[in-house]
Design an enzyme around this catalytic site. Sequence first.
Site, PDB file in Angstrom:
ATOM      1  N   SER A  22       0.843  -1.195   0.000  1.00 47.64           N
ATOM      2  CA  SER A  22       0.000   0.000   0.000  1.00 47.64           C
ATOM      3  C   SER A  22       0.879   1.247   0.000  1.00 47.64           C
ATOM      4  O   SER A  22       1.865   1.329   0.734  1.00 47.64           O
ATOM      5  CB  SER A  22      -0.909   0.015   1.231  1.00 47.64           C
ATOM      6  OG  SER A  22      -1.666   1.202   1.228  1.00 47.64           O
ATOM      7  N   LYS A  47      -3.997   2.856  -1.796  1.00 56.57           N
ATOM      8  CA  LYS A  47      -3.344   3.718  -0.811  1.00 56.57           C
ATOM      9  C   LYS A  47      -4.244   3.772   0.425  1.00 56.57           C
ATOM     10  O   LYS A  47      -5.474   3.773   0.309  1.00 56.57           O
ATOM     11  CB  LYS A  47      -3.152   5.134  -1.395  1.00 56.57           C
ATOM     12  CG  LYS A  47      -2.584   6.140  -0.406  1.00 56.57           C
ATOM     13  CD  LYS A  47      -1.162   5.813  -0.012  1.00 56.57           C
ATOM     14  CE  LYS A  47      -0.652   6.713   1.109  1.00 56.57           C
ATOM     15  NZ  LYS A  47       0.623   6.237   1.671  1.00 56.57           N
ATOM     16  N   ASN A  71      10.902   7.302   3.885  1.00 55.62           N
ATOM     17  CA  ASN A  71       9.820   8.171   3.438  1.00 55.62           C
ATOM     18  C   ASN A  71       9.051   8.717   4.625  1.00 55.62           C
ATOM     19  O   ASN A  71       9.004   8.102   5.696  1.00 55.62           O
ATOM     20  CB  ASN A  71       8.875   7.424   2.487  1.00 55.62           C
ATOM     21  CG  ASN A  71       7.783   6.666   3.236  1.00 55.62           C
ATOM     22  OD1 ASN A  71       6.756   7.250   3.590  1.00 55.62           O
ATOM     23  ND2 ASN A  71       8.004   5.387   3.506  1.00 55.62           N
ATOM     24  N   MET A  73       5.584  10.145   3.866  1.00 59.59           N
ATOM     25  CA  MET A  73       4.537  10.615   2.952  1.00 59.59           C
ATOM     26  C   MET A  73       3.391  11.297   3.716  1.00 59.59           C
ATOM     27  O   MET A  73       2.854  12.299   3.253  1.00 59.59           O
ATOM     28  CB  MET A  73       3.989   9.435   2.141  1.00 59.59           C
ATOM     29  CG  MET A  73       5.053   8.664   1.365  1.00 59.59           C
ATOM     30  SD  MET A  73       5.929   9.685   0.175  1.00 59.59           S
ATOM     31  CE  MET A  73       4.664   9.971  -1.035  1.00 59.59           C
ATOM     32  N   ASN A 128      -5.148  -0.061   8.576  1.00 56.38           N
ATOM     33  CA  ASN A 128      -3.734   0.279   8.757  1.00 56.38           C
ATOM     34  C   ASN A 128      -3.557   0.935  10.127  1.00 56.38           C
ATOM     35  O   ASN A 128      -3.927   2.092  10.325  1.00 56.38           O
ATOM     36  CB  ASN A 128      -3.316   1.228   7.627  1.00 56.38           C
ATOM     37  CG  ASN A 128      -1.856   1.634   7.705  1.00 56.38           C
ATOM     38  OD1 ASN A 128      -1.163   1.304   8.671  1.00 56.38           O
ATOM     39  ND2 ASN A 128      -1.397   2.366   6.711  1.00 56.38           N
ATOM     40  N   CYS A 131       0.826   3.475  10.399  1.00 55.04           N
ATOM     41  CA  CYS A 131       1.519   4.527   9.649  1.00 55.04           C
ATOM     42  C   CYS A 131       2.392   5.338  10.610  1.00 55.04           C
ATOM     43  O   CYS A 131       1.902   5.898  11.584  1.00 55.04           O
ATOM     44  CB  CYS A 131       0.532   5.456   8.959  1.00 55.04           C
ATOM     45  SG  CYS A 131       1.402   6.772   8.081  1.00 55.04           S
ATOM     46  N   GLY A 272       7.168  -3.244  -2.211  1.00 50.04           N
ATOM     47  CA  GLY A 272       7.042  -1.814  -1.981  1.00 50.04           C
ATOM     48  C   GLY A 272       8.134  -1.014  -2.668  1.00 50.04           C
ATOM     49  O   GLY A 272       8.021  -0.659  -3.851  1.00 50.04           O
TER      50      GLY A 272
HETATM   51  C1  SIN Z   1       2.585   7.150   4.456  1.00 52.00           C
HETATM   52  O1  SIN Z   1       3.182   7.881   5.268  1.00 52.00           O
HETATM   53  O2  SIN Z   1       1.679   7.604   3.739  1.00 52.00           O
HETATM   54  C2  SIN Z   1       2.987   5.729   4.301  1.00 52.00           C
HETATM   55  C3  SIN Z   1       2.803   4.913   5.518  1.00 52.00           C
HETATM   56  C4  SIN Z   1       1.595   4.049   5.519  1.00 52.00           C
HETATM   57  O3  SIN Z   1       0.918   3.842   4.520  1.00 52.00           O
HETATM   58  O4  SIN Z   1       1.299   3.509   6.580  1.00 52.00           O
END
Ligand code: SIN
Length: 314
Positions: A22, A47, A71, A73, A128, A131, A272
Amino acid sequence: MSVDLSAQIANMKVNNLFLNASGIHCQTEAELDDLMQEPVSGAMVTKSMTPQSRFGNPLPRYYRLANGSINSMGLPNEGFDYYMDYLKTHDQIKPVIVSVAGRSKEEDLAMLHTLQDDDSYQGLTELNLSCPNVIGEPQMAYDFPAANDLLKEVFSFYKKPLGIKLPPYFDLVHFDQIAELLNQYPLSHVNTINSIGNGLWIDVNSETVVLKPKGGFGGVGGSMVLPTALANVRGLRQRLNPSIKIIGTGGVTNGRDAFAHILCGAEMVSIGTQLYEEGLGAFERVTRELTDIMEAKGYELLADFRGKLKVIED
Ligand code: SIN
């Protein structure tokens, strides 16, 4: 010899065990279309979505490292309704896992209620809880009582297949604790691991961090996280109820890495950083490499070696 790469999680049957991790090539309609049309991978995941669209964290927020990536993001995504519309308006040539990542318990519950109430949606969902990059918000899967509270409430109404995306754990006591917690619930799967949160990379020439958000801290992925990913797949496979399948994520750059994830117990394997760097052609190459290894070893099915990792006896 022909090799069968099929796998199954809940009601999701696939002919090929690979999918994107993802966050990789799965934010926009065009990217989702590319994944849908890609001829080799067996499934795809969106995503991680929030109720409303998000730009995510300020740039730069991704940096390539010699053995992987870092990253931050910050969950850039087009919002829950966008992805629900996508699913309703596009032929699903392959199964799509819906990844949800509310910024609070209330947001998670709201999205899951909508999915539960939508009769047209019968697919697999992944919550999720891991993150590491949303500024000011901890990874809930490190807070066991909070994760337990959330799951208790979720499974009081959610009856469709649901899995969880986990962060890496680093202590066997934590493997025991999270498995004991998760085994109370009818989860379809766990997806392990998310990136290793809050790493830091520095450009020594300029004496500066390489990412803007969070003072440079970010999630580490790619080949350098393979040992941690394998340990989490193995450690959880040894502890979780057999009905909870595992999607192995982390550090897969070739067929040998995928083979190792399956030896540790992965039902499916996602790619990934390598997919981001190489493009969608990685699916065909990694599948070919895994097939070659299985043929050389005389394995026809993934079940012939899944979870059958050998240890060194006295
Ligand atoms: C992000 O920071 O968007 C990626 C991490 C995640 O999908 O858990």
